[in-house]
Design a protein around this motif. Structure first.
Motif, PDB file in Angstrom:
ATOM      1  N   GLU A 165      68.511  18.904  47.503  1.00 59.83           N
ATOM      2  CA  GLU A 165      69.886  18.821  47.577  1.00 59.83           C
ATOM      3  C   GLU A 165      70.535  18.003  46.115  1.00 59.83           C
ATOM      4  N   THR A 166      69.948  16.624  45.550  1.00 58.37           N
ATOM      5  CA  THR A 166      69.984  16.887  43.634  1.00 58.37           C
ATOM      6  C   THR A 166      69.428  16.787  43.187  1.00 58.37           C
ATOM      7  N   ARG A 173      78.901  24.665  35.839  1.00 57.47           N
ATOM      8  CA  ARG A 173      79.474  24.850  35.663  1.00 57.47           C
ATOM      9  C   ARG A 173      81.511  24.599  35.671  1.00 57.47           C
ATOM     10  N   ARG A 174      81.815  24.150  34.704  1.00 57.27           N
ATOM     11  CA  ARG A 174      82.910  23.512  35.218  1.00 57.27           C
ATOM     12  C   ARG A 174      84.400  23.992  36.208  1.00 57.27           C
ATOM     13  N   GLU A 175      83.634  25.149  36.522  1.00 59.90           N
ATOM     14  CA  GLU A 175      85.277  25.641  37.576  1.00 59.90           C
ATOM     15  C   GLU A 175      84.253  25.035  39.177  1.00 59.90           C
ATOM     16  N   ALA A 176      82.445  24.515  39.374  1.00 54.99           N
ATOM     17  CA  ALA A 176      82.652  23.715  40.702  1.00 54.99           C
ATOM     18  C   ALA A 176      82.925  22.464  40.143  1.00 54.99           C
ATOM     19  N   LEU A 177      83.330  22.162  39.097  1.00 57.80           N
ATOM     20  CA  LEU A 177      83.963  20.646  39.109  1.00 57.80           C
ATOM     21  C   LEU A 177      85.369  21.152  39.689  1.00 57.80           C
ATOM     22  N   ARG A 200      77.120  21.470  47.906  1.00 57.93           N
ATOM     23  CA  ARG A 200      76.851  22.381  48.771  1.00 57.93           C
ATOM     24  C   ARG A 200      77.280  22.581  49.778  1.00 57.93           C
ATOM     25  N   GLU A 201      78.700  21.694  50.276  1.00 56.79           N
ATOM     26  CA  GLU A 201      78.957  21.612  51.681  1.00 56.79           C
ATOM     27  C   GLU A 201      79.948  23.142  51.411  1.00 56.79           C
ATOM     28  N   ALA A 202      81.253  23.147  49.802  1.00 56.02           N
ATOM     29  CA  ALA A 202      81.598  24.688  49.578  1.00 56.02           C
ATOM     30  C   ALA A 202      80.740  25.621  49.292  1.00 56.02           C
TER      31      ALA A 202
END
Length: 341
Positions: A165-166, A173-177, A200-202
């Motif tokens: 979960e965390t 990855r920068r793209e996730a941010l 995670r929701e994405a």
């Protein structure tokens, strides 16, 4: 860009960290990693020598062959604002979060980059390896790494590698941010959990691995520990209100214990002494539970583990129960984090 050893940005939110900042940065600069590194320190309004030490680090690394330190201001002093400011000022495809009192293990970055490639995760992290520098901090560290203290949270107690979960801190990855717009700055605490929930929701993967360890220094007093855990409970309740379905039984244990103990004390004082069985049972449980947690520690530290456990449980539970609904309304009104990376 080096595909095997991509360049890495290390972001650090700091406030009153003169005690540990230099050592924390040293652990970054001495990483066993062949790629380029940069360290971005977001400076809050410290009242100690933190800013002076940060300026010294900038000067000392100006000619470093592959790793330099630079700073950005964080006038609010809030952690998520500091993280977003540091992300915005950074430039590399891998972003590593480190706190000003966290010490990375020597191969932390190299291992994290490898795991990102092997798992396809958007964020990887490992164990918050608490270690003290005196008897009280040793007691807190033991409590924070025991199941009676924190339940089954793998990043505290360890466990097998896998989806989570965390994770503690995190290597992104920068793209996730970029996709998530960074941290939600309304979450003064629990911002890591909230960001990982959105990832995670994405459809993104959060990956825990015990290979990754960050040495963590516990709070130096009962008062500081109580404030820390009260804030944890308070803001974890905000996350639950903001993201429906994000709560689980582990998070409900401390507030349930607070209610049960309070009810037992009231019943014992007003109606019948039998009510005191509940608080007495709790005290007995943490006393017994502290025995395996304190294995190998000096007697002075072992004797303080029940105090640390009670402080953590009661403060977290109290914070959860008294978390104002107005905080959730403010968070919901913000809806989207403000950073643009």
């Amino acid at each position: 860009m080096n595909a095997t050893h991509p360049a890495v940005s290390v972001i650090m939110p700091v406030l009153n960290e003169e005690r540990h900042l230099r050592n924390s940065v040293r652990h970054i600069l001495e990483q066993e990693y062949e790629g380029e590194l940069e360290v971005v320190i977001a400076l809050g309004p410290s009242t100690d020598r933190t800013d002076e030490i940060a300026a010294e680090l900038v000067r000392e690394t100006a000619s470093h062959p592959r790793a330099r330190v630079h700073t950005v201001p964080n006038p609010t002093g809030r952690t998520p604002a500091a993280l977003n400011a540091a992300i915005k000022a950074s430039r590399h495809p891998i972003v590593v979060r480190v706190d000003g009192h966290g010490m990375l293990s020597p191969n932390y970055i190299a291992t994290a980059v490898r795991l990102l490639g092997e798992t396809g995760a958007q964020n990887v992290g490992g164990i918050m390896h608490a270690e003290g520098e005196n008897a009280w901090e040793d007691a807190v560290a033991a409590a924070m790494t025991s199941k009676i203290g924190v339940g089954n949270a793998a990043f505290h107690t360890g466990g097998s590698a896998g989806p989570a979960e965390t994770v503690y801190l995190g290597v992104f990855r920068r793209e996730a941010l970029e996709q998530q717009g960074g941290y939600n700055e309304e979450f003064i605490r629990a911002q890591d959990w909230e960001l990982n929930f959105r990832i995670r929701e994405a459809g993104g993967l959060i990956w825990f691995s015990p290979e990754l360890k960050v040495q963590y220094r516990p709070r130096p007093s009962v008062r500081a520990l109580a404030k820390q855990y009260k804030d944890y409970g308070r803001w974890r309740h905000v996350v639950a209100r903001y993201h429906e379905g994000s709560i689980n039984l582990r998070y409900l244990a401390p507030p349930t214990a607070v209610c049960a103990i309070a009810a037992g004390v009231v019943v014992g004082a007003v109606l019948t002494p039998i009510g005191f069985v509940i608080p007495a049972g709790y005290l007995a449980a943490i006393a017994v539970g502290s025995l395996p947690a304190g294995k190998g520690l000096p007697l002075k530290a072992r004797l303080q583990i029940p105090v640390a456990l009670a402080t953590m449980h009661m403060s977290w539970g109290y914070g959860f129960l008294t978390s104002p609904k107005a905080l959730a309304k403010k968070v919901i009104a913000s809806r989207r984090p403000s950073v643009r990376v």
